[in-house]
Scaffold this motif. Sequence first.
Motif, short mmCIF file in Angstrom:
data_model
loop_
_atom_site.label_atom_id
_atom_site.label_comp_id
_atom_site.label_asym_id
_atom_site.label_seq_id
_atom_site.Cartn_x
_atom_site.Cartn_y
_atom_site.Cartn_z
N TYR A 191 2.30 -1.66 4.16
CA TYR A 191 1.71 -0.42 3.66
C TYR A 191 2.27 0.00 2.30
N ASN B 109 -4.69 -2.01 4.18
CA ASN B 109 -3.93 -1.73 5.40
C ASN B 109 -3.59 -0.25 5.50
N THR B 110 -3.16 0.32 4.37
CA THR B 110 -2.77 1.73 4.35
C THR B 110 -3.97 2.61 4.65
N GLN C 226 -4.01 -3.33 10.52
CA GLN C 226 -4.33 -3.94 9.24
C GLN C 226 -5.82 -3.83 8.96
N LEU D 200 0.80 6.48 1.36
CA LEU D 200 1.23 7.19 2.57
C LEU D 200 1.75 8.58 2.23
N LYS E 184 -2.29 -4.37 0.82
CA LYS E 184 -1.50 -3.21 1.22
C LYS E 184 -2.33 -1.94 1.18
N LEU F 19 -4.78 2.40 8.36
CA LEU F 19 -3.79 3.15 9.14
C LEU F 19 -4.06 4.65 9.04
#
Length: 98
Positions: A33, A74-75, A61, A38, A71, A78
Amino acid sequence: MTDHPTERHRIGQYYRFAEIYEVQQLDLLVRLYDVDDLEAFMPPAPSPLEKQVFNELLGVQGVSGYMDWEKSANTLELILQWQERTGNHGLTRIEFQV
């Protein structure tokens, strides 16, 4: 913790985020991530339930693609799943900036 050469300059950010969200799997957090995303899109002071859901979702993912894009994908995945499970769609750090 495993060495993450491409993230050395931001490792302090990962540690701070992991502390706030009580993340035990720091290597996974760093590997999958983007900490800037985030920090921007997750609440700065999560509730116990929000922390629990975040930790349950660690490892999620998105669609794989180019290395620099993975990344972020994936972030995003999430964050979207976290929002869906917690119902929190708006209390982010971005909103607190003036």
